[in-house]
Design an enzyme around this catalytic site. Structure first.
Site, PDB file in Angstrom:
ATOM      1  N   SER A  32       1.056  -1.184  -0.211  1.00 26.86           N
ATOM      2  CA  SER A  32      -0.024  -0.308   0.296  1.00 26.86           C
ATOM      3  C   SER A  32       0.962   1.117   0.154  1.00 26.86           C
ATOM      4  O   SER A  32       2.048   1.376   0.675  1.00 26.86           O
ATOM      5  CB  SER A  32      -0.599  -0.205   1.176  1.00 26.86           C
ATOM      6  OG  SER A  32      -1.587  -0.857   1.268  1.00 26.86           O
ATOM      7  N   TYR A  87      -9.239  -9.182   2.938  1.00 28.24           N
ATOM      8  CA  TYR A  87     -10.440  -8.425   3.218  1.00 28.24           C
ATOM      9  C   TYR A  87     -11.427  -7.252   2.628  1.00 28.24           C
ATOM     10  O   TYR A  87     -12.413  -7.052   2.542  1.00 28.24           O
ATOM     11  CB  TYR A  87      -9.476  -7.182   4.273  1.00 28.24           C
ATOM     12  CG  TYR A  87      -9.097  -6.670   3.255  1.00 28.24           C
ATOM     13  CD1 TYR A  87      -9.858  -5.102   3.207  1.00 28.24           C
ATOM     14  CD2 TYR A  87      -8.011  -6.500   3.867  1.00 28.24           C
ATOM     15  CE1 TYR A  87      -8.353  -4.268   2.098  1.00 28.24           C
ATOM     16  CE2 TYR A  87      -6.955  -5.739   2.576  1.00 28.24           C
ATOM     17  CZ  TYR A  87      -7.550  -4.178   2.344  1.00 28.24           C
ATOM     18  OH  TYR A  87      -6.459  -3.397   1.573  1.00 28.24           O
ATOM     19  N   GLU A  88     -10.727  -7.972   1.137  1.00 31.42           N
ATOM     20  CA  GLU A  88     -11.952  -7.437  -0.540  1.00 31.42           C
ATOM     21  C   GLU A  88     -12.852  -8.475  -0.453  1.00 31.42           C
ATOM     22  O   GLU A  88     -13.560  -8.517  -1.116  1.00 31.42           O
ATOM     23  CB  GLU A  88     -10.781  -7.001  -1.443  1.00 31.42           C
ATOM     24  CG  GLU A  88      -9.842  -5.701  -0.794  1.00 31.42           C
ATOM     25  CD  GLU A  88      -8.879  -5.886  -2.225  1.00 31.42           C
ATOM     26  OE1 GLU A  88      -8.984  -5.197  -3.778  1.00 31.42           O
ATOM     27  OE2 GLU A  88      -7.323  -5.733  -1.596  1.00 31.42           O
ATOM     28  N   ALA A 115       2.199  -2.035   3.792  1.00 30.99           N
ATOM     29  CA  ALA A 115       2.253  -1.438   5.403  1.00 30.99           C
ATOM     30  C   ALA A 115       1.453  -1.841   6.595  1.00 30.99           C
ATOM     31  O   ALA A 115       1.182  -2.478   5.902  1.00 30.99           O
ATOM     32  CB  ALA A 115       1.237  -0.098   4.478  1.00 30.99           C
ATOM     33  N   SER A 214      -1.984  -8.457   5.264  1.00 31.81           N
ATOM     34  CA  SER A 214      -1.950  -8.639   4.218  1.00 31.81           C
ATOM     35  C   SER A 214       0.090  -9.830   4.527  1.00 31.81           C
ATOM     36  O   SER A 214       0.292 -10.172   5.700  1.00 31.81           O
ATOM     37  CB  SER A 214      -0.895  -7.732   2.868  1.00 31.81           C
ATOM     38  OG  SER A 214       0.686  -6.672   3.699  1.00 31.81           O
ATOM     39  N   ASN A 237       2.125   4.467  10.712  1.00 33.54           N
ATOM     40  CA  ASN A 237       1.141   4.792  11.465  1.00 33.54           C
ATOM     41  C   ASN A 237       1.639   3.343  12.419  1.00 33.54           C
ATOM     42  O   ASN A 237       2.452   2.503  12.612  1.00 33.54           O
ATOM     43  CB  ASN A 237       0.073   4.798  11.282  1.00 33.54           C
ATOM     44  CG  ASN A 237      -1.012   3.268  11.406  1.00 33.54           C
ATOM     45  OD1 ASN A 237      -0.430   2.434  10.710  1.00 33.54           O
ATOM     46  ND2 ASN A 237      -1.183   2.352  12.476  1.00 33.54           N
ATOM     47  N   HIS A 249      -6.995   5.031   6.100  1.00 30.41           N
ATOM     48  CA  HIS A 249      -6.414   4.246   5.713  1.00 30.41           C
ATOM     49  C   HIS A 249      -5.757   5.657   4.797  1.00 30.41           C
ATOM     50  O   HIS A 249      -4.339   5.843   4.413  1.00 30.41           O
ATOM     51  CB  HIS A 249      -7.523   3.695   4.292  1.00 30.41           C
ATOM     52  CG  HIS A 249      -6.967   3.879   2.741  1.00 30.41           C
ATOM     53  ND1 HIS A 249      -5.821   2.350   3.032  1.00 30.41           N
ATOM     54  CD2 HIS A 249      -6.374   3.622   1.850  1.00 30.41           C
ATOM     55  CE1 HIS A 249      -5.712   1.884   2.032  1.00 30.41           C
ATOM     56  NE2 HIS A 249      -5.726   2.058   1.177  1.00 30.41           N
TER      57      HIS A 249
HETATM   58  N1  HPA Z   1      -2.825  -2.000  11.357  1.00 31.40           N
HETATM   59  C1  HPA Z   1      -3.584  -3.258  10.451  1.00 31.40           C
HETATM   60  N2  HPA Z   1      -2.951  -3.508   8.991  1.00 31.40           N
HETATM   61  C2  HPA Z   1      -2.430  -2.187   8.854  1.00 31.40           C
HETATM   62  C3  HPA Z   1      -2.203  -1.131  10.120  1.00 31.40           C
HETATM   63  C4  HPA Z   1      -2.277  -1.718  10.718  1.00 31.40           C
HETATM   64  O1  HPA Z   1      -2.042   0.052  11.716  1.00 31.40           O
HETATM   65  N3  HPA Z   1      -1.642  -0.012   9.204  1.00 31.40           N
HETATM   66  C5  HPA Z   1      -0.994  -0.416   8.090  1.00 31.40           C
HETATM   67  N4  HPA Z   1      -1.668  -1.103   8.321  1.00 31.40           N
END
Ligand code: HPA
Length: 276
Positions: A32, A87-88, A115, A214, A237, A249
């Site tokens: 991502s 999740y899609e 990510a 993922s 994050n 997101h």
């Molecule tokens: N949680 C789950 N998936 C993620 C996160 C998160 O905080 N950040 C990026 N992908």
């Protein structure tokens, strides 16, 4: 008509190989907001996922879907710009189909990027972290179900799932760049809702440093095919309850964009080493 997963992956690989004379041994999946590395790939044949037989297509903004076959510093690579997630609504078979295709293309080394939320309090937003191991809390295993011995062993070792050898190479490369590259355990959840603070506390107690949606399914399939895996997370994050602001997101994509040039440099420097 191809019917089994193995046959479908072989058919898709044949389709891709007909588009290029290159025979990549290294595969890279861009997560991502981390797609910019794709622009470094030279003389690439770009094959939209939509054209590849049986290939799943992403429905999430920030995940463009195409497979690039090209070179980085003269090394042939297969780069997946975008992936699909459970999740899609995709099954584990669909989520991991591209890895089966990479394996059938002849890929022996797979770099999975993603990510992730940072659970380890020492991690900072925007940091790149090597995945040292995983905890599969997705509730799924992509190699369960009907067994086809052409895919690999039914019961196989996962104790070096994220190759210590490849991690050492990545650390050497990061050192040359003056890049801080820590390691951490990645826990995978189904999503797409982010976690609750209580879940994050539980994951921390379990020994997880990173959380994401993922990678783990892909790693399992790659290991069944005896492909060596390197996992790199971008801490987009801090996980729920650790950072003061609500997760979004947009934040994930924004941090990805801020970091993707550094990730691209790491990959560009690393690939010639991986090819040796
Ligand atoms: N949680 C789950 N998936 C993620 C996160 C998160 O905080 N950040 C990026 N992908």
């Amino acid at each position: 008509m191809a019917s089994t997963l193995f046959d479908k992956a072989s058919e898709a690989a044949q389709f891709v190989l007909a588009r290029t004379a290159l025979r990549p041994k290294i595969g890279i999946v861009l997560g991502s907001g981390l797609g910019s590395f794709a622009s470094q790939v030279e003389q690439a044949a770009a094959v939209p996922y939509a054209e590849i037989p049986h290939f799943p297509q992403s429905t999430v903004p920030g995940h463009s879907g195409r497979l690039l076959i090209g070179t980085i510093s003269g090394v042939s690579v297969a780069v997946m710009q975008g992936r699909v997630h459970a999740y899609e609504g995709y099954s584990s078979d669909e989520v991991t189909f591209p890895v089966r295709v990479l394996g059938r293309l002849g890929v022996k080394t797979l770099v999975l990027t993603n990510a992730a939320g940072g659970i380890n309090p020492a991690f900072r937003q925007g940091q790149l972290v090597l995945i040292s191991d995983h905890i599969n809390l997705s509730g799924r295993n992509p190699v369960s179900g009907a067994y086809d011995e052409r895919c690999g062993l039914r019961f196989f070792d996962m104790s070096d799932a994220y190759s210590a050898r490849l991690r050492a190479l990545a650390k050497d490369t990061a050192e040359d760049m003056d890049l801080d590259l820590e390691e951490g355990v990645y826990v995978s959840v189904l999503g797409p809702s982010f976690e609750t603070p209580a879940e994050i506390r539980a994951f921390r107690t379990m020994g997880a440093d990173l959380v994401g949606m993922s990678t783990v399914q892909e790693t399992i399939v790659a290991r069944q095919m005896e492909i060596e895996v390197l996992g790199i997370s971008c801490v987009t994050n801090l996980a729920a309850g650790i950072q003061a602001t609500p997760l979004s997101h947009e934040e994930v994509l924004e941090t990805g964009r801020a970091v993707e040039a550094r990730l691209a440099e790491l990959l560009t420097r690393l690939i010639p080493t991986l090819a040796k």
